[in-house]
Design an enzyme around this catalytic site. Structure first.
Site, PDB file in Angstrom:
ATOM      1  N   GLU A  55      73.472 147.404 118.622  1.00  0.00           N
ATOM      2  CA  GLU A  55      74.779 147.561 117.986  1.00  0.00           C
ATOM      3  C   GLU A  55      74.613 148.700 116.977  1.00  0.00           C
ATOM      4  O   GLU A  55      73.710 148.647 116.136  1.00  0.00           O
ATOM      5  CB  GLU A  55      75.160 146.261 117.272  1.00  0.00           C
ATOM      6  N   ARG A 279      61.585 137.025 119.140  1.00  0.00           N
ATOM      7  CA  ARG A 279      61.759 138.238 118.363  1.00  0.00           C
ATOM      8  C   ARG A 279      60.493 138.499 117.550  1.00  0.00           C
ATOM      9  O   ARG A 279      59.712 137.585 117.301  1.00  0.00           O
ATOM     10  CB  ARG A 279      62.993 138.147 117.475  1.00  0.00           C
ATOM     11  N   LYS A 289      69.120 144.037 110.028  1.00  0.00           N
ATOM     12  CA  LYS A 289      69.782 145.263 109.587  1.00  0.00           C
ATOM     13  C   LYS A 289      70.639 145.004 108.355  1.00  0.00           C
ATOM     14  O   LYS A 289      70.769 145.866 107.499  1.00  0.00           O
ATOM     15  CB  LYS A 289      70.651 145.811 110.725  1.00  0.00           C
TER      16      LYS A 289
HETATM   17  P1  ATP Z   1      69.507 142.598 113.420  1.00  0.00           P
HETATM   18  O1  ATP Z   1      69.677 141.139 113.168  1.00  0.00           O
HETATM   19  O2  ATP Z   1      68.294 143.189 112.817  1.00  0.00           O
HETATM   20  O3  ATP Z   1      70.737 143.385 113.140  1.00  0.00           O
HETATM   21  P2  ATP Z   1      70.251 142.511 116.103  1.00  0.00           P
HETATM   22  O4  ATP Z   1      69.643 141.632 117.123  1.00  0.00           O
HETATM   23  O5  ATP Z   1      71.598 142.172 115.604  1.00  0.00           O
HETATM   24  O6  ATP Z   1      69.212 142.696 114.952  1.00  0.00           O
HETATM   25  P3  ATP Z   1      70.969 144.577 117.881  1.00  0.00           P
HETATM   26  O7  ATP Z   1      71.279 145.985 117.594  1.00  0.00           O
HETATM   27  O8  ATP Z   1      72.054 143.696 118.336  1.00  0.00           O
HETATM   28  O9  ATP Z   1      70.286 143.990 116.592  1.00  0.00           O
HETATM   29  O10 ATP Z   1      69.725 144.476 118.868  1.00  0.00           O
HETATM   30  C1  ATP Z   1      69.435 145.313 119.954  1.00  0.00           C
HETATM   31  C2  ATP Z   1      68.339 144.673 120.769  1.00  0.00           C
HETATM   32  O11 ATP Z   1      67.146 144.575 120.000  1.00  0.00           O
HETATM   33  C3  ATP Z   1      68.729 143.277 121.186  1.00  0.00           C
HETATM   34  O12 ATP Z   1      68.387 143.089 122.541  1.00  0.00           O
HETATM   35  C4  ATP Z   1      67.908 142.398 120.282  1.00  0.00           C
HETATM   36  O13 ATP Z   1      67.607 141.172 120.891  1.00  0.00           O
HETATM   37  C5  ATP Z   1      66.657 143.245 120.042  1.00  0.00           C
HETATM   38  N1  ATP Z   1      66.027 142.893 118.765  1.00  0.00           N
HETATM   39  C6  ATP Z   1      66.596 142.880 117.543  1.00  0.00           C
HETATM   40  N2  ATP Z   1      65.728 142.442 116.602  1.00  0.00           N
HETATM   41  C7  ATP Z   1      64.566 142.189 117.254  1.00  0.00           C
HETATM   42  C8  ATP Z   1      63.280 141.702 116.839  1.00  0.00           C
HETATM   43  N3  ATP Z   1      63.004 141.407 115.568  1.00  0.00           N
HETATM   44  N4  ATP Z   1      62.327 141.566 117.785  1.00  0.00           N
HETATM   45  C9  ATP Z   1      62.578 141.872 119.072  1.00  0.00           C
HETATM   46  N5  ATP Z   1      63.755 142.323 119.530  1.00  0.00           N
HETATM   47  C10 ATP Z   1      64.750 142.478 118.638  1.00  0.00           C
HETATM   48 MG    MG Z   2      73.453 142.162 116.209  1.00  0.00          MG
END
Ligand code: ATP
Ligand code: MG
Length: 577
Positions: A55, A279, A289
């Protein structure tokens, strides 16, 4: 107390790996096993197609790096493809600045996507899908407020209540949904919900919201839309539109999987398969983020690319290489259960690489160095001493470093009243100057305040490194820089940004654990060969650690970031306490 630290972590790779999923030489992880089974069964016509779906609401972090390495690595391994898909269904938090940074970060890690897609490109298609579900009697427009919808939801042990709007006719639903799209209603006035089962044990099945009204400008579609799909309605359908074979996501989406499958089944579209993995969580690090944005906005760090940040941009600026991050991702492996990885493993990976690749240089990293005057060295004489660039790499060659009668050493390398087994310099004591001569401290000169300002020493002319015939044996070797040739630089020394090993597990706000001493800025006196160092170039400062040139450097002054110390000093600190 070893005086010249060896270039390795105090822990062995095995010790560090035990905290992770497995050794670098490993058997198939469970996702590779699924892919191989699918290939063997002839599924998806032998295709492997993954996607990385960020995102664009912030900069990528090291957790995303794990996901990138997994998705792109899997496709590479099985001759498949990976899409980069921006999951931009929430107009409020998204920005093109983030889109650009994400692309730069993925490329920097060494991966190239097959297609660049945006979930917002599918808004028309998703809208069609929604009408299709309405027509099948599987979706309805609900006028309940968000509070009412929440109250209807029930609890995991208690069934929910059906909305009074649940049994609207298909025609009425179509009409209202079209008017929602046309902008007739205010934000929050209505939502479109899937009509599934308000008593389902899985809460995500209790008539989940598909669309909400948001009169907001979107970074790509502008003001075309005022209704936006929810994650669950957009994600699986986007996978399906792109004919993604294996849709990899983190464990918290496991409970969403039945809904992911339900939409695909009812819409009769390409059956992408969702697979969840653990994760990445790192010690002393927050990864979300949202929290990283707080650190930036509230000025706890200097920006998204502050070298203390766990963002890819921060880690890059800190001096990490793409290969070291891929190596890290490989070593931690892919697990089905959440775990906490020691940040020492990440540091181990970069240390291993830099040990093999960096030139060893001399830098006196000390805002108040001590001057050594060699009284029996001919005044005005300058000797070019040949110093090996990297003992780990026989091809790296030698360079010349000027030696003269006035040198800087670090204040730490002298003690007036040394304890036993102190092998650095002390009154009457001897030490070897790295790559040069053995010197003896004859006289200590202090200023009015009683501070040591100068050491008057003699050198042993026959003791020159490489042709030492003095027969003397000294225990300590220290580094030095010739005063007349020294370049001044700024050095930024970093420590953990947070003091809690597992900040997310604390019951206090993570910001209470911000380490006030995470950045120390000191002056350094560096050998003249560094004068031409370029931004991003990496070095080992002998006995001090690995450093890289920061973009803040100017023609007048270089700025260095300490990437990592030579040894894992933090692990030692922990043992002491
Ligand atoms: P955040 O909570 O940090 O904003 P998010 O999952 O909302 O993380 P996205 O941009 O939606 O962030 O994630 C893009 C991809 O990265 C998704 O497939 C997500 O599952 C993966 N991802 C995000 N954080 C991690 C992590 N700590 N370890 C492994 N994969 C991750
Ligand atoms: Mg997200």
């Amino acid at each position: 107390m070893p005086e010249v630290p060896n270039d390795t972590d105090s822990r062995t790779p095995n010790e560090l790996e035990r905290r992770s999923e497995g050794p670098a030489e490993r058997s198939l992880n469970f996702i590779e096993q699924i892919v191989e089974d699918d290939l063997a069964a002839g599924k998806n016509w032998g295709r492997v197609h993954t996607r990385f779906p960020p995102e664009p609401n912030g900069y990528l972090h090291i957790g995303h790096a794990k996901s990138i390495c997994l998705n792109f690595g899997l496709a590479d391994k099985y001759g498949g493809k990976t899409n980069l898909r921006f999951d931009d269904t929430n107009p409020v938090t998204e920005d093109t600045e983030y889109v650009e940074s994400i692309k730069a970060d993925v490329r920097w890690l060494g991966f190239e996507w097959e297609n660049e897609f945006y979930a917002s490109d599918y808004f028309d298609q998703l809208y069609e899908f929604a009408e299709k579900l309405i027509q099948k009697g599987l979706a309805y427009v609900d006028d309940s407020t968000s509070e009412e919808i929440a109250a209807q939801k029930g609890t995991p042990t208690e069934p929910g209540k059906e909305s009074p709007y649940r049994n609207r006719s298909v025609d009425e639903n179509l009409d209202l949904f079209r008017r929602m799209k046309a902008g007739e209603f205010a934000d929050g006035a209505k939502v479109l919900r899937a009509k599934i089962d308000m008593a389902a044990p899985n809460m995500h099945f209790r008539d989940p919201i598909m669309y909400r009204i948001k009169h907001a400008h979107h970074h790509r579609t502008g003001d075309k839309w005022c209704i936006y799909p929810m994650y669950d309605f957009a994600h699986g359908q986007s996978d399906s539109i792109e004919r993604i074979t294996h849709s990899l996501c983190t464990l918290e989406f496991e409970v969403h999987r039945p809904l992911y499958d339900w939409y695909i089944e009812k819409l009769e579209i390409f059956p992408s398969r969702q697979i969840e993995f653990a994760r990445l969580n790192l010690t002393y690090t927050v990864m979300s983020k949202r929290k990283l944005l707080q650190l930036v906005n509230e000025g706890h760090v200097r920006g998204w690319d502050d070298p203390r940040m766990p963002t890819i941009a921060g880690i890059r600026r800190r001096g990490y290489t793409p290969a070291s991050i891929r190596e890290f991702a490989d070593r931690i492996g892919i697990a089905k259960r959440d775990n906490l990885i020691d940040v020492g493993l990440l540091e181990f990976c970069i240390r291993e690489e830099l040990n093999k690749t960096t030139t060893r240089v001399m830098a006196v990293v000390d805002s108040r160095p001590i001057k050594v005057v060699i009284t029996n060295y001919p005044e005005g004489q300058i000797e070019e001493l040949s110093i090996e660039n990297n003992p780990e790499d026989p091809e790296s060659g030698h360079r010349n470093v000027p030696f003269s009668s006035e040198l800087y050493i670090e204040r730490e390398d002298f003690l007036e009243n040394p304890p036993k087994k102190y092998f650095r310099l002390s009154p009457g004591g001897m030490v070897r100057l790295k790559g040069a001569y053995i010197i003896k401290c004859e006289e200590v000169v202090k200023n009015d305040a009683g501070e040591v300002v100068e050491l008057r020493c003699t050198y042993i002319p026959e003791s020159r490194s490489g042709s030492d015939t003095s027969g003397l044996k000294v225990q300590g070797t220290i580094h030095w820089v010739s005063v007349a040739h020294a370049q001044e630089a700024e050095v930024r020394l970093y420590d953990r940004l947070l003091t809690s090993e597992d900040p997310s597990a604390e019951d206090r706000d993570f910001k209470e654990f911000i380490n006030p001493n995470s950045l120390e800025i000191v002056r350094a006196f560096i050998e003249p060969s560094l004068k031409t160092a370029q931004v991003g170039e990496r070095f080992q400062f002998m006995r001090k650690g690995y450093f890289c040139v920061d973009p803040d450097s100017t023609a007048d002054q270089l700025v260095f970031n300490r990437t990592v110390t030579l040894k894992d000093t933090w692990a030692k600190e922990k043992k002491k306490s």
